[in-house]
Design a protein around this motif. Sequence first.
Motif, mmCIF file in Angstrom:
data_model
loop_
_atom_site.group_PDB
_atom_site.id
_atom_site.type_symbol
_atom_site.label_atom_id
_atom_site.label_comp_id
_atom_site.label_asym_id
_atom_site.label_seq_id
_atom_site.Cartn_x
_atom_site.Cartn_y
_atom_site.Cartn_z
ATOM 1 N N THR A 84 4.980 8.718 -0.903
ATOM 2 C CA THR A 84 4.756 10.313 -0.796
ATOM 3 C C THR A 84 3.304 10.417 0.033
ATOM 4 O O THR A 84 2.479 9.844 -0.471
ATOM 5 N N TRP A 85 3.756 11.253 1.033
ATOM 6 C CA TRP A 85 2.464 11.348 1.879
ATOM 7 C C TRP A 85 1.432 12.152 1.191
ATOM 8 O O TRP A 85 0.194 11.948 1.362
ATOM 9 N N ILE A 108 7.083 3.559 8.308
ATOM 10 C CA ILE A 108 7.448 3.028 7.289
ATOM 11 C C ILE A 108 8.404 3.914 6.689
ATOM 12 O O ILE A 108 9.721 3.473 6.286
ATOM 13 N N HIS A 109 8.012 5.221 6.378
ATOM 14 C CA HIS A 109 8.768 6.245 5.790
ATOM 15 C C HIS A 109 10.140 6.342 6.618
ATOM 16 O O HIS A 109 11.213 6.297 5.696
ATOM 17 N N PHE A 123 0.708 -1.151 -0.126
ATOM 18 C CA PHE A 123 -0.009 0.059 0.210
ATOM 19 C C PHE A 123 0.830 1.349 -0.048
ATOM 20 O O PHE A 123 0.602 2.069 -0.895
ATOM 21 N N TYR A 124 1.970 1.301 0.819
ATOM 22 C CA TYR A 124 2.784 2.431 0.834
ATOM 23 C C TYR A 124 3.592 2.622 -0.628
ATOM 24 O O TYR A 124 3.718 3.550 -0.896
ATOM 25 N N ALA A 125 3.827 1.394 -1.206
ATOM 26 C CA ALA A 125 4.626 1.566 -2.327
ATOM 27 C C ALA A 125 3.500 2.001 -3.675
ATOM 28 O O ALA A 125 4.119 2.636 -4.472
ATOM 29 N N ARG A 126 2.382 1.695 -3.249
ATOM 30 C CA ARG A 126 1.457 2.196 -4.487
ATOM 31 C C ARG A 126 1.522 3.589 -4.562
ATOM 32 O O ARG A 126 1.153 3.843 -5.614
ATOM 33 N N ASN A 171 -8.492 1.711 3.503
ATOM 34 C CA ASN A 171 -7.277 2.310 3.620
ATOM 35 C C ASN A 171 -6.285 1.312 4.678
ATOM 36 O O ASN A 171 -7.029 1.210 5.838
ATOM 37 N N LEU A 172 -5.488 0.747 4.299
ATOM 38 C CA LEU A 172 -4.649 -0.205 5.296
ATOM 39 C C LEU A 172 -3.915 0.562 6.192
ATOM 40 O O LEU A 172 -3.409 -0.174 7.267
ATOM 41 N N LEU A 173 -3.549 1.911 6.141
ATOM 42 C CA LEU A 173 -2.455 2.358 7.102
ATOM 43 C C LEU A 173 -3.149 3.608 7.940
ATOM 44 O O LEU A 173 -3.853 4.303 7.397
ATOM 45 N N GLU A 174 -2.495 3.729 8.824
ATOM 46 C CA GLU A 174 -2.902 4.924 9.777
ATOM 47 C C GLU A 174 -1.521 5.725 9.557
ATOM 48 O O GLU A 174 -0.702 5.254 9.177
ATOM 49 N N ASP A 175 -1.918 7.034 9.896
ATOM 50 C CA ASP A 175 -0.984 7.949 9.896
ATOM 51 C C ASP A 175 0.450 7.589 10.555
ATOM 52 O O ASP A 175 1.571 7.635 10.152
ATOM 53 N N ASP A 176 0.198 6.763 11.883
ATOM 54 C CA ASP A 176 1.552 6.508 12.432
ATOM 55 C C ASP A 176 2.392 5.437 11.823
ATOM 56 O O ASP A 176 3.711 5.357 11.851
#
Length: 117
Positions: free
Chosen positions: A16-17, A43-44, A9-12, A33-38
């Motif tokens: 970039t935030w 990951i970043h 999901f991050y790579a998708r 949405n699989l990710l929360e802000d934290d």
Amino acid sequence: MLTHEKLDFYARYRGTWDNWHRGMYFLQAAEPNLLEDDEWISIHNSVHNLYLIDNGLAAKSYITELEANVSALCEDSTVVQKMRELVPYQYGLWDQKISPEQSLPKRFVDWVFRLFA
């Protein structure tokens, strides 16, 4: 806990935030949405820290601390390995296929030239 799905999901959104937050408004109900802000920030920061380690920019004591933190965040060692695979794509190099013999300074110079081209 970071999983393979969360890294995908991050790579998708190419790490970039802004892409992620813009994309959240257009997500359909079938695509959660699989990710929360934290988690996104974790990951970043972890990818950035692994970048520092891989390029010899971190002290030995810092390396052991960072690797322990990354391992604690991830579900298992395969997730850590997948996170390491994201490292070459840090700093806007998502679309480039990077060969092992291509050095970091050349990639960085190419990236800078693309910024101002």
